[in-house]
Design a protein around this motif. Structure first.
Motif, PDB file in Angstrom:
ATOM      1  N   PRO A   1       0.830  -1.208   0.000  1.00 17.27           N
ATOM      2  CA  PRO A   1       0.000   0.000   0.000  1.00 17.27           C
ATOM      3  C   PRO A   1       0.867   1.262   0.000  1.00 17.27           C
ATOM      4  CG  PRO A   1      -0.849  -1.581   1.569  1.00 17.27           C
ATOM      5  CD  PRO A   1       0.465  -2.133   1.095  1.00 17.27           C
ATOM      6  N   GLY A   2       0.472   2.247  -0.774  1.00 16.35           N
ATOM      7  CA  GLY A   2       1.204   3.508  -0.849  1.00 16.35           C
ATOM      8  C   GLY A   2       2.180   3.593  -2.000  1.00 16.35           C
ATOM      9  N   LEU A   3       2.568   2.446  -2.582  1.00 15.16           N
ATOM     10  CA  LEU A   3       3.475   2.475  -3.728  1.00 15.16           C
ATOM     11  C   LEU A   3       2.680   2.760  -4.999  1.00 15.16           C
ATOM     12  CD1 LEU A   3       5.829  -0.568  -3.012  1.00 15.16           C
ATOM     13  CD2 LEU A   3       6.372   1.863  -2.797  1.00 15.16           C
ATOM     14  N   PRO A   4       3.219   3.589  -5.895  1.00 12.20           N
ATOM     15  CA  PRO A   4       2.491   3.889  -7.142  1.00 12.20           C
ATOM     16  C   PRO A   4       2.428   2.664  -8.033  1.00 12.20           C
ATOM     17  CG  PRO A   4       4.709   4.807  -7.207  1.00 12.20           C
ATOM     18  CD  PRO A   4       4.512   4.300  -5.808  1.00 12.20           C
ATOM     19  N   VAL A   5       1.440   2.623  -8.897  1.00 14.91           N
ATOM     20  CA  VAL A   5       1.221   1.456  -9.735  1.00 14.91           C
ATOM     21  C   VAL A   5       2.405   1.186 -10.659  1.00 14.91           C
ATOM     22  CG1 VAL A   5       0.082   2.704 -11.610  1.00 14.91           C
ATOM     23  CG2 VAL A   5      -0.529   0.323 -11.162  1.00 14.91           C
ATOM     24  N   ASP A   6       3.191   2.231 -10.968  1.00 14.72           N
ATOM     25  CA  ASP A   6       4.353   2.050 -11.837  1.00 14.72           C
ATOM     26  C   ASP A   6       5.657   1.939 -11.047  1.00 14.72           C
ATOM     27  OD1 ASP A   6       4.501   4.653 -10.949  1.00 14.72           O
ATOM     28  OD2 ASP A   6       4.926   5.522 -12.919  1.00 14.72           O
ATOM     29  N   TYR A   7       5.562   1.517  -9.791  1.00 13.12           N
ATOM     30  CA  TYR A   7       6.778   1.439  -8.962  1.00 13.12           C
ATOM     31  C   TYR A   7       7.799   0.481  -9.572  1.00 13.12           C
ATOM     32  CZ  TYR A   7      10.017   0.551  -5.174  1.00 13.12           C
ATOM     33  OH  TYR A   7      11.172   0.404  -4.443  1.00 13.12           O
ATOM     34  N   TYR A   8       7.355  -0.666 -10.058  1.00 13.14           N
ATOM     35  CA  TYR A   8       8.308  -1.609 -10.645  1.00 13.14           C
ATOM     36  C   TYR A   8       9.003  -1.000 -11.858  1.00 13.14           C
ATOM     37  CZ  TYR A   8       6.740  -5.609  -7.804  1.00 13.14           C
ATOM     38  OH  TYR A   8       6.467  -6.481  -6.780  1.00 13.14           O
ATOM     39  N   VAL A   9       8.296  -0.177 -12.608  1.00 14.09           N
ATOM     40  CA  VAL A   9       8.914   0.498 -13.757  1.00 14.09           C
ATOM     41  C   VAL A   9      10.032   1.417 -13.281  1.00 14.09           C
ATOM     42  CG1 VAL A   9       8.535   2.055 -15.708  1.00 14.09           C
ATOM     43  CG2 VAL A   9       6.787   0.363 -15.105  1.00 14.09           C
ATOM     44  N   SER A  10       9.788   2.150 -12.208  1.00 13.19           N
ATOM     45  CA  SER A  10      10.819   3.055 -11.697  1.00 13.19           C
ATOM     46  C   SER A  10      12.025   2.278 -11.180  1.00 13.19           C
ATOM     47  CB  SER A  10      10.242   3.955 -10.596  1.00 13.19           C
ATOM     48  OG  SER A  10       9.892   3.201  -9.445  1.00 13.19           O
ATOM     49  N   VAL A  11      11.807   1.105 -10.602  1.00 10.40           N
ATOM     50  CA  VAL A  11      12.922   0.270 -10.147  1.00 10.40           C
ATOM     51  C   VAL A  11      13.738  -0.209 -11.350  1.00 10.40           C
ATOM     52  CG1 VAL A  11      13.546  -1.918  -9.055  1.00 10.40           C
ATOM     53  CG2 VAL A  11      11.804  -0.465  -8.013  1.00 10.40           C
ATOM     54  N   ILE A  12      13.051  -0.671 -12.375  1.00 12.68           N
ATOM     55  CA  ILE A  12      13.744  -1.134 -13.585  1.00 12.68           C
ATOM     56  C   ILE A  12      14.594  -0.013 -14.176  1.00 12.68           C
ATOM     57  CG2 ILE A  12      13.408  -1.900 -15.973  1.00 12.68           C
ATOM     58  CD1 ILE A  12      10.860  -3.345 -14.970  1.00 12.68           C
ATOM     59  N   GLU A  13      14.030   1.168 -14.277  1.00  9.31           N
ATOM     60  CA  GLU A  13      14.762   2.300 -14.840  1.00  9.31           C
ATOM     61  C   GLU A  13      15.975   2.651 -13.985  1.00  9.31           C
ATOM     62  OE1 GLU A  13      11.711   5.222 -15.036  1.00  9.31           O
ATOM     63  OE2 GLU A  13      10.958   4.555 -17.003  1.00  9.31           O
ATOM     64  N   ALA A  14      15.817   2.617 -12.668  1.00 12.84           N
ATOM     65  CA  ALA A  14      16.929   2.962 -11.777  1.00 12.84           C
ATOM     66  C   ALA A  14      18.055   1.946 -11.875  1.00 12.84           C
ATOM     67  CB  ALA A  14      16.422   3.065 -10.338  1.00 12.84           C
ATOM     68  N   VAL A  15      17.707   0.666 -11.945  1.00 14.76           N
ATOM     69  CA  VAL A  15      18.724  -0.387 -12.032  1.00 14.76           C
ATOM     70  C   VAL A  15      19.463  -0.298 -13.361  1.00 14.76           C
ATOM     71  CG1 VAL A  15      19.052  -2.891 -12.211  1.00 14.76           C
ATOM     72  CG2 VAL A  15      17.583  -1.940 -10.411  1.00 14.76           C
ATOM     73  N   ARG A  16      18.742  -0.100 -14.437  1.00 15.30           N
ATOM     74  CA  ARG A  16      19.395  -0.033 -15.741  1.00 15.30           C
ATOM     75  C   ARG A  16      20.224   1.241 -15.896  1.00 15.30           C
ATOM     76  NH1 ARG A  16      14.259  -2.476 -19.237  1.00 15.30           N
ATOM     77  NH2 ARG A  16      14.778  -4.671 -18.870  1.00 15.30           N
ATOM     78  N   ALA A  17      19.762   2.331 -15.286  1.00 14.02           N
ATOM     79  CA  ALA A  17      20.541   3.570 -15.346  1.00 14.02           C
ATOM     80  C   ALA A  17      21.833   3.431 -14.558  1.00 14.02           C
ATOM     81  CB  ALA A  17      19.708   4.736 -14.798  1.00 14.02           C
ATOM     82  N   ALA A  18      21.784   2.716 -13.441  1.00 15.66           N
ATOM     83  CA  ALA A  18      22.971   2.573 -12.586  1.00 15.66           C
ATOM     84  C   ALA A  18      24.017   1.650 -13.195  1.00 15.66           C
ATOM     85  CB  ALA A  18      22.551   2.062 -11.213  1.00 15.66           C
ATOM     86  N   TRP A  19      23.573   0.548 -13.807  1.00 20.09           N
ATOM     87  CA  TRP A  19      24.522  -0.484 -14.216  1.00 20.09           C
ATOM     88  C   TRP A  19      24.677  -0.631 -15.718  1.00 20.09           C
ATOM     89  CZ3 TRP A  19      27.154  -0.678 -10.213  1.00 20.09           C
ATOM     90  CH2 TRP A  19      26.590  -0.719  -8.943  1.00 20.09           C
ATOM     91  N   GLY A  20      23.876   0.094 -16.487  1.00 20.53           N
ATOM     92  CA  GLY A  20      24.064   0.106 -17.935  1.00 20.53           C
ATOM     93  C   GLY A  20      24.070  -1.278 -18.557  1.00 20.53           C
TER      94      GLY A  20
END
Length: 326
Positions: free
Chosen positions: A139-158
């Motif tokens: 509860p409280g996490l936005p519906v696109d939270y997994y998308v933001s995690v994917i973007e953060a991981v790919r941005a960090a590790w290329g």
């Protein structure tokens, strides 16, 4: 290394009955067991039981008794401090393996909580081969939270970022497919139909109907779809083809966690370079083994059936190549 994220972990209580559940009646239970659960944790438990490296990332209140149940699993974890007790999920299973589930809501997240959890996942994903994002969003996490995690991981590790497997449903899965370009999704047939907005063609055999609608996603939006069908096995759809596997004879005791075990079995085979048919067989063997065990007990390699798992190539509706890594 297979890293998992569980935003909404649970203490899974499984009550075993000698007879079918009778609503409104008083029944005696044969027993009860408790397991540290949540889809990502379940995947990590199976991977650890196979003696392969894994790390489960999750939120946890340091004062929560769930910490003891989690420690007892022996699974390596990275926890993020979070206020609120872990939820409890209750499963009632009868002698025939029919299960009734009551899933309670978890503790709510703030924006700060979400940012801290994302940062922990990014750090944990360094040099990982797969990152598994699994389960319902807290509860409280936005519906696109997994998308933001994917973007953060790919941005960090290329280019060295792990491949992304997603096992969720509803709007969270729709958001990932729309914008996350995952390397693998693992819906069941009903979740796949909901995701695509298309019913299964009743004139086709179930595996063929599933493969047809999965082809609308693979490879345009998703690299691979592993679709579990319960007692009918599973379908694997890649850019190069589609396969259906049939499970070995199984005495079902509890279906809780069977899909998570199927995903873990698939990834265990994939990380060894196995061919698609063997990845599918491994997923089905692990899912069937989980269904034969009580509660959400993770299957070990010793629990796997030695029975045959027939796999057949399905007719291909204009498969194309490219777009994602298989």
């Amino acid at each position: 290394m297979i890293v998992t994220l569980t935003t909404n972990p649970s203490l899974d209580r499984t009550i075993s009955l000698a007879a079918p559940l009778q609503v409104g009646e008083v029944q005696s239970a044969l027993g009860v067991r408790e397991d540290a659960g949540g889809k990502g944790i379940n995947v990590a438990r199976v991977v650890a039981a196979a003696s392969r490296p894994t790390l489960a990332v999750l939120p946890l209140d340091p004062r929560d008794p769930f910490a003891g149940a989690l420690a007892a699993t022996g699974v390596p974890t990275r926890t993020v401090a979070h206020d609120g007790a872990t939820r409890a999920n209750i499963t009632i299973a009868d002698h025939a393996g029919t299960t009734t589930k009551l899933n309670l809501p978890g503790a709510a997240f703030t924006e700060e909580d979400a940012a801290a959890l994302t940062a922990a996942v990014v750090a944990a994903s360094e040099a990982a081969s797969w990152l598994v994002l699994a389960g319902s969003l807290a509860p409280g996490l936005p519906v696109d939270y997994y998308v933001s995690v994917i973007e953060a991981v790919r941005a960090a590790w290329g280019p060295s970022a792990p491949r992304i497997a997603v096992d969720t449903s509803g709007p969270a899965l729709a958001a990932v497919v729309a914008a996350g370009r995952p390397d693998l999704i693992k819906p069941n047939d009903e979740e796949l139909a909901e995701l695509t907005g298309r019913g299964l063609d009743a004139e086709l055999e179930l595996p063929d109907a599933v493969a047809r609608i999965a082809r609308r996603l693979v490879p345009a939006s998703v690299a691979v779809a592993l679709v579990t069908l319960g007692g009918d096995g599973a379908v694997l759809v890649t850019a190069d083809g589609a396969w259906h596997g049939t499970p070995p004879p199984t005495r079902v005791r509890s279906t809780v966690g069977a899909g998570d075990s199927s995903l873990a079995g698939y990834l265990l085979a994939e990380t060894t370079g196995a061919a698609p048919e063997e990845r599918l067989r491994s997923g089905i063997r692990y899912g069937s083994a989980a269904a034969s065990l009580p509660g959400t007990q993770p299957p070990t390699p010793h629990d796997l059936s030695t029975g045959a798992v027939p796999v057949r190539l399905l007719s291909q509706d204009n498969p194309t190549t490219g777009g994602h890594r298989d």
